[in-house]
Design an enzyme around this catalytic site. Structure first.
Site, PDB file in Angstrom:
ATOM      1  N   GLY A  10      24.198 -36.299 -25.921  1.00  0.00           N
ATOM      2  CA  GLY A  10      24.452 -37.149 -24.274  1.00  0.00           C
ATOM      3  C   GLY A  10      25.575 -37.791 -24.988  1.00  0.00           C
ATOM      4  O   GLY A  10      25.397 -38.123 -26.160  1.00  0.00           O
ATOM      5  N   ARG A  72      25.184 -30.194 -25.756  1.00  0.00           N
ATOM      6  CA  ARG A  72      23.585 -29.569 -26.223  1.00  0.00           C
ATOM      7  C   ARG A  72      23.930 -28.410 -26.675  1.00  0.00           C
ATOM      8  O   ARG A  72      23.166 -27.721 -25.943  1.00  0.00           O
ATOM      9  CB  ARG A  72      22.280 -30.536 -25.065  1.00  0.00           C
ATOM     10  CG  ARG A  72      22.808 -31.672 -24.589  1.00  0.00           C
ATOM     11  CD  ARG A  72      21.643 -31.648 -23.813  1.00  0.00           C
ATOM     12  NE  ARG A  72      21.241 -33.422 -23.217  1.00  0.00           N
ATOM     13  CZ  ARG A  72      21.298 -34.559 -24.008  1.00  0.00           C
ATOM     14  NH1 ARG A  72      21.418 -34.190 -25.511  1.00  0.00           N
ATOM     15  NH2 ARG A  72      21.655 -35.937 -23.523  1.00  0.00           N
ATOM     16  N   ASP A 103      19.582 -37.827 -32.709  1.00  0.00           N
ATOM     17  CA  ASP A 103      18.250 -36.711 -33.698  1.00  0.00           C
ATOM     18  C   ASP A 103      18.802 -35.185 -33.474  1.00  0.00           C
ATOM     19  O   ASP A 103      19.143 -34.319 -34.956  1.00  0.00           O
ATOM     20  CB  ASP A 103      17.300 -36.618 -33.426  1.00  0.00           C
ATOM     21  CG  ASP A 103      17.225 -36.402 -31.510  1.00  0.00           C
ATOM     22  OD1 ASP A 103      17.401 -36.217 -30.694  1.00  0.00           O
ATOM     23  OD2 ASP A 103      15.338 -36.674 -31.290  1.00  0.00           O
ATOM     24  N   THR A 125      23.514 -43.161 -30.487  1.00  0.00           N
ATOM     25  CA  THR A 125      22.473 -42.704 -29.151  1.00  0.00           C
ATOM     26  C   THR A 125      21.416 -43.699 -28.306  1.00  0.00           C
ATOM     27  O   THR A 125      21.297 -44.785 -28.520  1.00  0.00           O
ATOM     28  CB  THR A 125      20.879 -41.885 -29.409  1.00  0.00           C
ATOM     29  OG1 THR A 125      20.217 -41.848 -28.605  1.00  0.00           O
ATOM     30  CG2 THR A 125      20.709 -42.656 -31.206  1.00  0.00           C
ATOM     31  N   ASP A 127      18.807 -44.209 -26.877  1.00  0.00           N
ATOM     32  CA  ASP A 127      17.431 -44.177 -27.064  1.00  0.00           C
ATOM     33  C   ASP A 127      17.924 -45.121 -27.851  1.00  0.00           C
ATOM     34  O   ASP A 127      16.053 -45.355 -28.290  1.00  0.00           O
ATOM     35  CB  ASP A 127      17.652 -42.702 -26.807  1.00  0.00           C
ATOM     36  CG  ASP A 127      17.410 -42.387 -25.932  1.00  0.00           C
ATOM     37  OD1 ASP A 127      16.913 -42.582 -25.252  1.00  0.00           O
ATOM     38  OD2 ASP A 127      16.923 -40.754 -26.274  1.00  0.00           O
ATOM     39  N   ASP A 129      16.645 -44.142 -31.004  1.00  0.00           N
ATOM     40  CA  ASP A 129      15.886 -43.603 -32.337  1.00  0.00           C
ATOM     41  C   ASP A 129      15.924 -42.696 -33.165  1.00  0.00           C
ATOM     42  O   ASP A 129      15.071 -42.000 -33.826  1.00  0.00           O
ATOM     43  CB  ASP A 129      15.526 -42.414 -31.155  1.00  0.00           C
ATOM     44  CG  ASP A 129      15.228 -41.557 -30.576  1.00  0.00           C
ATOM     45  OD1 ASP A 129      17.134 -41.190 -30.841  1.00  0.00           O
ATOM     46  OD2 ASP A 129      14.900 -40.416 -29.484  1.00  0.00           O
ATOM     47  N   ARG A 171      12.415 -40.503 -24.691  1.00  0.00           N
ATOM     48  CA  ARG A 171      11.769 -39.711 -24.498  1.00  0.00           C
ATOM     49  C   ARG A 171      10.720 -39.832 -25.141  1.00  0.00           C
ATOM     50  O   ARG A 171       9.152 -39.003 -24.999  1.00  0.00           O
ATOM     51  CB  ARG A 171      12.800 -38.879 -24.471  1.00  0.00           C
ATOM     52  CG  ARG A 171      12.064 -37.174 -24.710  1.00  0.00           C
ATOM     53  CD  ARG A 171      12.645 -35.732 -25.027  1.00  0.00           C
ATOM     54  NE  ARG A 171      12.031 -34.561 -25.226  1.00  0.00           N
ATOM     55  CZ  ARG A 171      12.270 -33.671 -24.923  1.00  0.00           C
ATOM     56  NH1 ARG A 171      13.646 -33.285 -24.422  1.00  0.00           N
ATOM     57  NH2 ARG A 171      11.455 -32.473 -25.117  1.00  0.00           N
TER      58      ARG A 171
END
Length: 341
Positions: A10, A72, A103, A125, A127, A129, A171
């Protein structure tokens, strides 16, 4: 040295800062050639190249998205993907790769590295994460956008005596939800790390509204799920490409709150708004630091590593130790988010 450069997964604010830093450091300091690949690993597999010069990076520092495009696509999961990547690298005489991604992209990078390709990865990211780094490119801007949205929702929630359910991205980890929830003053924050009990939540909201308030903000990460054995049955909804269906969990949470409390309850799903727009200075700086560090790492002979922020220092960590692993939000931070109601 001919260095390949790609952005995968993304998009997020700060990617162009990292691209700019790689080009400026590689060309200006070492005289390397920087060869961009359009649309992530897909561009590598298909040989879609874009040589990068100073002209290509002029004026991009404050621009969101990625000038290289992204997709992706994971070569190790596609038929003949790794062979196609190797063929392109040989045809383009690429001596090393810098991969900027989350990731999934970094897991792919580790698989390509196993074939003998020299690789340095950069974590990005919204996120936040990616394991092994305190912060990834794009996270700060996403939290800022989400916090500003919660601030705005507060005033309309209070004006109409409503419960407002705000769904944010996340997510497998609720970093945006937790930090924006704390900064925006949310009453409840639901994350993938800690499954929730809808009975406890609605009891709390009824008590709050009886005692001292006429409105509430409930922040929900898209990957949040109810705890097993509780009264809300739920199965996470996935789309065609394995993505979580946007708005599904927040709509269900809102329905449960409305049915159990009788409160007027509405949903706001921020979605891709969190990814877009002008990067904050902190993401421009982090992207720039990671870009310089990645080029320096290759110059110094490092491979199979990822740039990472540890405290205030940029360090290199082995890619094999972080690829394919997610970094959860610490329980203490989630407790803080839900202790300030």
């Amino acid at each position: 040295m001919r260095i390949g450069l790609l952005t995968g997964g993304g998009d997020c604010p700060g990617l162009n800062a990292a691209i700019r830093a790689v080009v400026k450091r590689g060309l200006g300091e070492y005289g390397h050639s920087i060869i961009g690949f359009r649309n992530g690993w897909k561009g590598v597999a298909e040989g879609d190249v874009m040589p990068l010069t100073r002209n290509d990076i002029r004026g991009v520092l404050d621009t969101g998205g990625t000038l290289l495009g992204t997709a992706r696509f994971h070569p190790h999961s596609a038929d003949g993907g790794l062979d196609a990547v190797r063929a392109t690298l040989e045809a383009e005489r690429i001596e090393a790769l810098i991969c900027i991604g989350g990731d999934g992209t970094l897991h792919a990078a580790s698989k390509v590295a196993e074939t003998g390709t020299k690789i340095v990865a950069i974590p990005k990211t919204i996120d936040n994460d990616v394991a092994g780094t305190d912060r990834s490119i794009g996270f700060d801007t996403a939290v800022h956008i989400a916090t500003e949205a919660i601030d705005r929702i507060h005033t309309t929630a209070e004006s109409h005596n409503r419960v407002m359910v705000v769904e944010l991205m996340g997510r497998s980890a609720g970093w945006i939800a937790v930090q924006a929830g704390i900064a925006g003053g949310a009453e409840v924050v639901l994350t993938p790390e800690e499954p929730f009990d809808i009975d406890r939540i609605t009891r709390y909201l009824k008590h709050r509204h009886r005692a001292h308030a006429s409105f509430s903000i409930v922040v929900v990460a898209e990957g949040a799920v109810p705890a097993e054995g509780t009264s809300m049955e739920w199965e996470t909804k996935y789309g065609t490409f394995g993505e979580i269906v946007s708005g599904a969990v927040s709509e269900r949470v809102a329905e449960e709150i409305a049915a159990r409390t009788g409160f007027d309850t509405r949903v706001t799903v921020l979605g891709h708004v969190q990814r877009g727009g002008t990067p904050l200075p902190s993401d421009r700086i982090l992207g720039s630091r990671f870009g310089v560090a990645a080029v320096d790492a290759l110059q110094q002979g490092h491979t199979g590593v990822m740039t990472a922020l540890r405290g205030e220092e940029v360090v290199l960590v082995p890619l094999e130790e972080v690829a394919g692993r997610a970094k959860p939000v610490p329980a203490e931070l989630i407790q803080v988010a839900n202790a300030l109601a």
